[in-house]
Write an enzyme that holds these catalytic residues in place. Sequence first.
Site, mmCIF file in Angstrom:
data_model
loop_
_atom_site.group_PDB
_atom_site.id
_atom_site.type_symbol
_atom_site.label_atom_id
_atom_site.label_comp_id
_atom_site.label_asym_id
_atom_site.label_seq_id
_atom_site.Cartn_x
_atom_site.Cartn_y
_atom_site.Cartn_z
ATOM 1 N N LYS A 15 0.820 -1.207 0.000
ATOM 2 C CA LYS A 15 0.000 0.000 0.000
ATOM 3 C C LYS A 15 0.862 1.269 0.000
ATOM 4 C CE LYS A 15 -3.607 2.263 2.616
ATOM 5 N NZ LYS A 15 -2.976 3.558 2.351
ATOM 6 N N LYS A 20 7.676 0.766 1.409
ATOM 7 C CA LYS A 20 8.345 0.040 0.311
ATOM 8 C C LYS A 20 9.735 0.622 0.028
ATOM 9 C CE LYS A 20 4.977 1.132 -2.389
ATOM 10 N NZ LYS A 20 4.049 1.734 -1.421
ATOM 11 N N LYS A 46 7.658 10.200 -7.571
ATOM 12 C CA LYS A 46 8.344 11.001 -6.538
ATOM 13 C C LYS A 46 9.852 10.967 -6.707
ATOM 14 C CE LYS A 46 6.560 9.250 -2.611
ATOM 15 N NZ LYS A 46 5.670 8.231 -3.177
ATOM 16 N N ASP A 131 -0.365 0.913 -4.284
ATOM 17 C CA ASP A 131 -1.136 -0.328 -4.349
ATOM 18 C C ASP A 131 -1.068 -0.845 -5.787
ATOM 19 O OD1 ASP A 131 -1.825 1.238 -2.219
ATOM 20 O OD2 ASP A 131 -3.918 0.666 -2.222
HETATM 21 N N1 ATP Z 1 9.910 1.263 10.283
HETATM 22 C C1 ATP Z 1 9.900 2.581 10.152
HETATM 23 N N2 ATP Z 1 10.217 3.391 11.194
HETATM 24 C C2 ATP Z 1 10.196 4.748 11.063
HETATM 25 N N3 ATP Z 1 9.878 5.390 9.932
HETATM 26 C C3 ATP Z 1 9.542 4.636 8.862
HETATM 27 C C4 ATP Z 1 9.551 3.213 8.895
HETATM 28 N N4 ATP Z 1 9.174 2.751 7.695
HETATM 29 C C5 ATP Z 1 8.964 3.832 6.923
HETATM 30 N N5 ATP Z 1 9.173 4.965 7.623
HETATM 31 C C6 ATP Z 1 8.998 6.343 7.145
HETATM 32 O O1 ATP Z 1 7.687 6.454 6.620
HETATM 33 C C7 ATP Z 1 7.680 7.267 5.464
HETATM 34 C C8 ATP Z 1 7.043 6.488 4.320
HETATM 35 O O2 ATP Z 1 7.880 5.393 3.995
HETATM 36 P P1 ATP Z 1 8.195 5.010 2.476
HETATM 37 O O3 ATP Z 1 8.477 6.231 1.661
HETATM 38 O O4 ATP Z 1 9.244 3.963 2.518
HETATM 39 O O5 ATP Z 1 6.815 4.381 2.032
HETATM 40 P P2 ATP Z 1 6.408 3.893 0.567
HETATM 41 O O6 ATP Z 1 5.590 2.673 0.717
HETATM 42 O O7 ATP Z 1 7.597 3.806 -0.292
HETATM 43 O O8 ATP Z 1 5.497 5.119 0.096
HETATM 44 P P3 ATP Z 1 4.938 5.375 -1.392
HETATM 45 O O9 ATP Z 1 3.782 4.463 -1.598
HETATM 46 O O10 ATP Z 1 4.528 6.820 -1.334
HETATM 47 O O11 ATP Z 1 6.049 5.102 -2.336
HETATM 48 C C9 ATP Z 1 9.136 7.652 5.203
HETATM 49 O O12 ATP Z 1 9.339 8.961 5.670
HETATM 50 C C10 ATP Z 1 9.943 6.666 6.006
HETATM 51 O O13 ATP Z 1 11.157 7.174 6.501
HETATM 52 MG MG MG Z 2 7.967 4.684 -2.137
#
Ligand code: ATP
Ligand code: MG
Length: 280
Positions: A15, A20, A46, A131
């Site tokens: 999600k 990710k 992004k 997703d």
């Molecule tokens: N285990 C964790 N502890 C603390 N912060 C976290 C953790 N996992 C992710 N984050 C923080 O949460 C935010 C979102 O994480 P991330 O960008 O990896 O998500 P994503 O699934 O890649 O989002 P998107 O779908 O927008 O690509 C980031 O700022 C990241 O540093």
């Molecule tokens: Mg991401």
Amino acid sequence: MKSARRRMVVILYGKGGVGKTTVCSHLAAQYAAGGRKVLLLGCDPKTDTSTRFLSGKKPPTMLDMVEGRFGRRFSELLTRTPSGVDIMETGGPEPGVGCGGRGVATLCQFLEEHPRELASYDVVLFDVLGDLVCGGFVAPLRFGKGNCVFIISSEEPASLFAANNIARMTRRPYYDAAAVGGIIFNLRHNDAPQGHLASFAKKIGVAVVGSVPRDPLIMEAEERGLTVQAHAPSSKAARQFAVLAKAVEAACRSKRSAKAAPMGNDEFWAFVRQHRIASL
Ligand SMILES: Nc1ncnc2c1ncn2[C@@H]1O[C@H](COP(=O)(O)OP(=O)(O)OP(=O)(O)O)[C@@H](O)[C@H]1O
Ligand SMILES: [Mg+2]
């Protein structure tokens, strides 16, 4: 040249916002630190997959290439980083114009046009946007032998819903080659009830590969444009990613959960009610 058997293709889905990019970046850093040749592919407008490797500096993107800002050589799209992780980013169209999934498919096509360069990598990681919503986002599954899907989810219902959908996608006949390595839980709240997570994984027929607790150090490192391995190498968070990287590799090699058994939507919501899973 590395053989296809040795090469590991890790494809992370989950999600939006579930972690990710965080997990993908730290796995990539871990494998590179272990001496592997690593290619990290960011499939998100992004362009943030590279953030922790380039101190936030933006690399050239697939979109720049498509728009003719440079040629179609592998080296022109590739960004080498000090950590040893090589990165490519798709970039993305103007909001309301074009299609993010198309960017992913275009990147995959580009990789297929460069089989020799691709084969030189030990580990290829796809950080796929959001997703699973359209055909383009599943283009990385085309890489066949050696590829392994990992699902990332938090403990929350919407995230588990996406996880179940991703498992559903892997059961479609035309993606038969897609083995599911398992699910990684990236916790939103360390003190939230977690009893349902193992039940959920069992219910959809996937192994739990690991669990990443919420740790402020991860965001602190991100703000500095670093992985936790670079920011705080002896931290608990860095050690946890080392453990996760080993587990991901073992799951990828063993393909023990080659066939997921996802729930239908009604069954999923019944599961949520039965386990009293709530958003926090
Ligand atoms: N285990 C964790 N502890 C603390 N912060 C976290 C953790 N996992 C992710 N984050 C923080 O949460 C935010 C979102 O994480 P991330 O960008 O990896 O998500 P994503 O699934 O890649 O989002 P998107 O779908 O927008 O690509 C980031 O700022 C990241 O540093
Ligand atoms: Mg991401």
